[in-house]
Design a protein around this motif. Structure first.
Motif, short mmCIF file in Angstrom:
data_model
loop_
_atom_site.label_atom_id
_atom_site.label_comp_id
_atom_site.label_asym_id
_atom_site.label_seq_id
_atom_site.Cartn_x
_atom_site.Cartn_y
_atom_site.Cartn_z
N LYS A 115 -24.35 3.19 83.20
CA LYS A 115 -24.90 4.17 82.26
C LYS A 115 -23.90 5.30 82.00
O LYS A 115 -23.91 5.91 80.93
CB LYS A 115 -26.20 4.74 82.80
CG LYS A 115 -27.35 3.75 82.76
CD LYS A 115 -28.63 4.36 83.32
CE LYS A 115 -29.79 3.36 83.24
NZ LYS A 115 -31.04 3.91 83.85
N ALA A 116 -23.04 5.56 82.98
CA ALA A 116 -22.04 6.63 82.83
C ALA A 116 -20.84 6.19 81.99
O ALA A 116 -19.98 7.01 81.67
CB ALA A 116 -21.56 7.10 84.21
N GLY A 117 -20.78 4.89 81.67
CA GLY A 117 -19.69 4.42 80.82
C GLY A 117 -18.63 3.63 81.54
O GLY A 117 -17.63 3.22 80.93
N GLY A 118 -18.80 3.39 82.84
CA GLY A 118 -17.85 2.60 83.59
C GLY A 118 -18.38 1.20 83.86
O GLY A 118 -19.44 0.81 83.36
N GLU A 119 -17.65 0.45 84.65
CA GLU A 119 -18.09 -0.86 85.12
C GLU A 119 -18.02 -0.84 86.64
O GLU A 119 -17.17 -0.16 87.22
CB GLU A 119 -17.21 -1.98 84.59
CG GLU A 119 -17.27 -2.20 83.09
CD GLU A 119 -16.39 -3.36 82.67
OE1 GLU A 119 -16.71 -4.51 83.03
OE2 GLU A 119 -15.37 -3.11 82.01
N ALA A 120 -18.89 -1.59 87.29
CA ALA A 120 -18.86 -1.62 88.75
C ALA A 120 -19.35 -2.97 89.24
O ALA A 120 -20.22 -3.59 88.64
CB ALA A 120 -19.73 -0.50 89.33
N ARG A 121 -18.76 -3.40 90.32
CA ARG A 121 -19.24 -4.58 91.03
C ARG A 121 -19.27 -4.24 92.52
O ARG A 121 -18.48 -3.42 93.00
CB ARG A 121 -18.37 -5.80 90.78
CG ARG A 121 -16.94 -5.66 91.28
CD ARG A 121 -16.17 -6.97 91.21
NE ARG A 121 -16.04 -7.45 89.84
CZ ARG A 121 -15.39 -8.58 89.54
NH1 ARG A 121 -14.84 -9.32 90.48
NH2 ARG A 121 -15.29 -8.96 88.27
N TYR A 122 -20.19 -4.87 93.21
CA TYR A 122 -20.34 -4.62 94.65
C TYR A 122 -19.90 -5.86 95.41
O TYR A 122 -20.33 -6.98 95.10
CB TYR A 122 -21.79 -4.30 94.99
CG TYR A 122 -22.03 -4.12 96.48
CD1 TYR A 122 -21.68 -2.93 97.12
CD2 TYR A 122 -22.61 -5.13 97.24
CE1 TYR A 122 -21.87 -2.76 98.48
CE2 TYR A 122 -22.82 -4.96 98.60
CZ TYR A 122 -22.46 -3.79 99.22
OH TYR A 122 -22.67 -3.63 100.57
#
Length: 420
Positions: free
Chosen positions: A308-315
């Motif tokens: 939602k903040a405009g980044g991408e993330a993976r765990y």
């Protein structure tokens, strides 16, 4: 322990002159006299001879007994061939402190650590391997909080090719003619300095972030807690890609737990699931399952917030101490997202106990998460074009903290490795 009053300020350290005051740290401490641990060379024997020449009882010991009255730990002067040997000296110093901890907490005494990290506590040039000795001052500062009656000091003595006799003379002079500073840096020139914390303002103007949209940033411990809050803010500012590393497995949440928030409700739901399945749960297993549910929610919330903040993330569920597993995980990231531009080490655990009560297993759990994890991360990204290297430390590293000796030592070591 002051906190910065604004976002545009930071705290820094500097070395300042500390003229000797002629205040003796040690006298005739009890029946044991001054016990000096070995340094791997001739300094211990030379120091004992010098102290005896000045009228003090002193002897070299292979191990420190619990009834010791005064201990000078010289392990930090040893030659170290690699990081493992340097790190082991931190554990050895802690074990000496634990041995005398109960006595020193109630009766006081003298405990001094001596290291060679360039005679400047890492603020001046120091061999990278020797930076891994740097947990010793945090041990001393934590001990000062737990043993208020004791006389304590962490000495950084630049050996600089000097003879054992010259080094022994410098240590003896500090013990008998120095002052009351907890941290004393003794340069080869004879200069005596200590560390001072100060507020260092930074400009509101910036030249732009070193991390840009699409850059890959690896963050240990980044899916939960304060680290995740920083990642979310960073994503908003940069639109970067974040690889969040954590030990917890991201398991599907049981249907029965959906919508339940408090601990008691989750436990009732999980116990009901187990009963339906004809299984029984121990209290420890029940707590583990509740923890897995809560952890999973936090991880998913962070991933969603980054998006939602405009980044991408993976765990990625990987123990940062497992070098092989970490390397394999990051190889996969590079194939799919590209090279790593930023590395943040935020992983950490706590096992708070006073020095005298902290066992080796608990010490290692706290210390290794920070330090073994750091080494694995640095090794795994050695060929990446890093533009950011950030380590989450703690004020306990600078000041010590009652009951947090392992945490303080690990964080101070992080600080000094970062400086190197």
């Amino acid at each position: 322990k002051a906190k910065p009053s604004a976002a545009l300020g930071r705290y820094a350290l500097e070395l300042v002159d500390a003229p000797a005051l002629g205040l003796a740290r040690l006298g005739l401490h009890g029946a044991s006299g001054v016990l000096v641990t070995r340094d791997g060379g001739e300094v211990a024997s030379a120091l004992v001879a010098e102290l005896q020449r000045r009228g003090l009882r002193a002897r070299v010991v292979e191990s420190v007994p619990a009834d010791a009255d005064a201990v000078v730990f010289l392990g930090g002067l040893r030659e170290v061939a690699n990081e493992d040997q340097a790190i082991a000296i931190n554990r050895e110093a802690f074990q000496v402190a634990r041995t005398i901890g109960a006595r020193f907490a109630s009766q006081g005494g003298l405990f001094v650590s001596v290291q060679d990290t360039g005679g400047g506590f890492g603020l001046e040039p120091c061999p990278a391997t020797r930076a891994y000795l740097s947990g010793l001052p945090a041990l001393i500062k934590t001990a000062k909080q737990e043993w208020p009656q004791a006389s304590l000091a962490a000495i950084d003595l630049d050996r600089a090719g000097r003879s054992a006799t010259e080094l022994a003379l410098a240590i003896a002079d500090e013990l008998l003619l120095g002052g009351g500073e907890l941290e004393v840096a003794l340069a080869a020139t004879g200069q005596r300095r200590t560390l001072r914390s100060f507020a260092a303002p930074i400009s509101a103007a910036t030249s732009g972030s070193p991390i840009a949209r699409g850059d890959v940033v690896v963050v240990s411990g980044g899916a939960r807690g304060v680290t995740s809050a920083c990642v979310i803010e960073w994503a908003q500012r940069t639109g970067a890609r974040f690889v969040l590393l954590g030990r917890s497995k991201l398991e599907a949440e049981p249907t029965s737990c959906v919508g339940l928030r408090d601990d008691a409700s989750l436990k009732r739901a999980l116990l009901a699931d187990a009963k339906t399945a004809g299984r029984s749960l121990s209290p420890a297993e029940l707590s583990r399952q509740v923890g897995a549910v809560v952890s999973g929610r936090e991880v998913r919330a962070t991933l969603d917030a980054v998006a939602k903040a405009g980044g991408e993330a993976r765990y990625l569920s990987v123990d940062v101490q497992d070098q092989a597993a970490l390397a394999a995980a990051l190889d996969q990231v590079r194939r799919e997202w590209g090279p790593i531009a930023g590395l943040v080490h935020g992983a950490g655990v706590l096992a708070d106990k006073r020095i005298a009560e902290l066992g080796d297993e608990a010490f290692d759990r706290v210390f290794d998460t920070k330090i073994t994890g750091l080494r694995a991360l640095l090794h795994a990204t050695a060929s990446d074009p890093l533009r950011v290297l950030c380590m989450f430390s703690s004020v306990s590293a600078r000041c010590g903290n009652n009951g947090q000796v392992a945490y303080a030592m690990a964080n101070e070591l992080l600080n000094k490795v970062a400086q190197v």
